[in-house]
Design a protein around this motif. Structure first.
Motif, mmCIF file in Angstrom:
data_model
loop_
_atom_site.group_PDB
_atom_site.id
_atom_site.type_symbol
_atom_site.label_atom_id
_atom_site.label_comp_id
_atom_site.label_asym_id
_atom_site.label_seq_id
_atom_site.Cartn_x
_atom_site.Cartn_y
_atom_site.Cartn_z
ATOM 1 N N LEU A 53 45.791 -61.276 -51.587
ATOM 2 C CA LEU A 53 45.723 -59.949 -51.130
ATOM 3 C C LEU A 53 44.135 -59.475 -51.488
ATOM 4 N N SER A 54 44.064 -57.976 -51.178
ATOM 5 C CA SER A 54 42.573 -57.490 -51.530
ATOM 6 C C SER A 54 42.779 -56.291 -51.722
ATOM 7 N N PRO A 55 41.805 -55.230 -52.325
ATOM 8 C CA PRO A 55 42.177 -53.717 -52.484
ATOM 9 C C PRO A 55 42.081 -53.247 -51.204
ATOM 10 N N GLN A 56 41.879 -53.891 -49.854
ATOM 11 C CA GLN A 56 41.805 -53.155 -48.693
ATOM 12 C C GLN A 56 42.915 -53.998 -47.878
ATOM 13 N N ASP A 57 43.822 -54.591 -48.458
ATOM 14 C CA ASP A 57 44.819 -55.417 -47.707
ATOM 15 C C ASP A 57 45.954 -54.330 -47.035
ATOM 16 N N SER A 58 46.239 -54.455 -45.645
ATOM 17 C CA SER A 58 47.348 -53.707 -45.294
ATOM 18 C C SER A 58 48.553 -54.181 -45.038
ATOM 19 N N LYS A 59 48.960 -55.418 -45.718
ATOM 20 C CA LYS A 59 50.030 -56.033 -45.589
ATOM 21 C C LYS A 59 51.239 -55.280 -46.053
ATOM 22 N N GLY A 60 52.010 -55.204 -45.266
ATOM 23 C CA GLY A 60 53.245 -54.335 -45.503
ATOM 24 C C GLY A 60 53.295 -52.919 -45.359
ATOM 25 N N SER A 61 52.054 -52.347 -45.013
ATOM 26 C CA SER A 61 51.797 -50.805 -44.579
ATOM 27 C C SER A 61 52.245 -51.007 -43.181
ATOM 28 N N ASP A 62 53.081 -49.727 -42.860
ATOM 29 C CA ASP A 62 53.023 -48.990 -41.400
ATOM 30 C C ASP A 62 51.740 -48.209 -41.010
ATOM 31 N N LEU A 63 51.132 -47.553 -41.940
ATOM 32 C CA LEU A 63 49.854 -46.938 -41.740
ATOM 33 C C LEU A 63 49.119 -47.122 -43.057
ATOM 34 N N PHE A 64 47.789 -47.195 -42.848
ATOM 35 C CA PHE A 64 47.021 -47.632 -44.118
ATOM 36 C C PHE A 64 45.885 -46.543 -44.104
ATOM 37 N N ALA A 84 40.211 -42.515 -43.554
ATOM 38 C CA ALA A 84 40.328 -43.206 -42.237
ATOM 39 C C ALA A 84 41.804 -43.930 -42.155
ATOM 40 N N CYS A 85 42.484 -43.738 -41.051
ATOM 41 C CA CYS A 85 43.928 -43.906 -41.055
ATOM 42 C C CYS A 85 43.943 -44.864 -39.921
ATOM 43 N N ASP A 86 44.767 -45.969 -40.244
ATOM 44 C CA ASP A 86 45.267 -47.036 -39.116
ATOM 45 C C ASP A 86 46.806 -47.392 -38.995
ATOM 46 N N GLY A 87 47.319 -47.270 -37.810
ATOM 47 C CA GLY A 87 48.555 -47.540 -37.590
ATOM 48 C C GLY A 87 48.750 -49.279 -37.217
ATOM 49 N N PHE A 88 49.560 -49.646 -38.081
ATOM 50 C CA PHE A 88 49.821 -51.145 -37.966
ATOM 51 C C PHE A 88 51.122 -51.603 -37.593
ATOM 52 N N THR A 89 52.052 -50.901 -37.246
ATOM 53 C CA THR A 89 53.623 -51.235 -37.004
ATOM 54 C C THR A 89 53.833 -50.134 -35.830
#
Length: 334
Positions: A146-157, A167-172
């Protein structure tokens, strides 16, 4: 397109969700420590510190009732818990080491049986992850993939910005739908810059090499040295985002009571105690060996994943100072 949200609007968003009847879980001050707990208002949000315990309680409570029973003149009435009544939940501010954990646990909770208690909470929870801007000596997420900026498992990050806000990204699909529903609180990405990230102290693990050693050294005398200090308190398992052992016990009287599922830990002395009195892990180094084997061999053998996200909680809060990073380094050097 990437969106942004101010600190003020994030609090407003939480207030709106609570007003709508959504359960909002996020880091909040609880006495002298920060914990992931349900919020009563956006003002209680405390995103500056990694919470003492992980966010797994959102999906896998410390103790939960799975059925009740009551004896009456007609016999015994057994009532299941209605999982459909579990509330819609938004988990806000889950660090990468916590946001990645539920998807790792999905494997074991859907393996030979679908645990509807865990799965229904998963279905009803939107995870808003948060990038880490700081790290301490116990952090080792980068060593587990993983990493401090890893979005794995997040719906939004969310990524903290130098000017404040995120800043906000939608991943699912769930995350993108959430952004659409509350679009008025989010702005467009401008010239803002992410807050500089303090990476975890350089620490490299060859997980394949460690797994090979574990496979070939079940009876190694090194286990005695490694586990010499372990007190078997279970704190590491209870703080861990991905430890998932539990016990099921009937509590009550012959007239009425409940069947409850409660956390357990393989480090406890009676965890593997048989009804015959035999205990295959009768001394502590065997139990600590199982903890390391489970995380870095058995779970990988079964599900192809490492059962560790490198959050470092077991290092920070071990009462006898066991450092799993040092243990893994010792194994890696063999």
């Amino acid at each position: 397109m990437q969106k942004t949200i101010t600190d003020q609007n994030l609090c407003i968003l939480i207030d709106i969700l609570i007003k709508e009847g959504t359960r909002v879980v996020a880091p909040r001050q609880s006495g002298s420590i920060i914990l992931y707990e349900p919020l009563d208002s956006g003002e209680q949000l405390a995103l500056g510190t990694l919470p003492r315990r992980s966010a797994k309680e959102t999906f896998f409570p410390l103790c939960e009732t799975i059925l009740t029973y009551e004896r009456n003149c007609d016999g015994v009435k057994v009532a299941d818990v209605d999982v459909a009544a579990f509330p819609e939940t938004v988990l806000v501010g889950a660090r990468p080491c916590d946001a990645a954990a539920p998807s790792i646990l999905d494997a074991v909770f859907t393996w030979d049986y679908n645990d509807e208690f865990f799965l229904e909470r998963r279905r009803k929870t939107t995870i808003i992850g948060l990038a880490c801007a700081t790290a301490d000596d116990a952090c080792f997420c980068t060593a587990t993939g993983l990493s401090p900026q890893d979005s794995k498992g997040s719906d939004l990050f969310l990524t903290p910005l130098t000017e404040g806000g995120y800043a906000c990204d939608g991943f699912t699909e769930k995350g993108k739908a959430f952004l659409g529903r509350y679009a008025s609180l989010f702005g467009e990405q401008g010239e803002t810059k992410p807050l500089p990230v303090s990476e975890p102290v350089a620490f490299r693990l060859d997980l394949a090499e460690i797994k090979t050693w574990l496979t070939e050294n079940f009876e190694s005398p090194l286990w005695q040295e490694i586990a010499d200090r372990c007190a078997g308190c279970g704190a590491c398992a209870f703080l861990c985002p991905v430890c998932h052992c539990f016990d099921i016990v009937d509590e009550g009287t012959d007239a009425k009571g409940a069947r409850r599922k409660s956390w357990d830990a393989c480090g406890f002395g009676k965890f593997t105690n048989h009804a015959s009195g035999h205990n295959p892990r009768d001394i502590q180094n065997k139990r600590y060996r199982n903890r390391i084997m489970h995380k870095f061999k058995y779970y990988g053998d079964k599900f192809g994943q490492t059962l560790c996200t490198g959050c470092g909680r077991c290092i920070r809060h071990c009462p006898v100072g066991i450092d799993i990073k040092a243990v893994l380094e010792k194994i890696q050097k063999q």
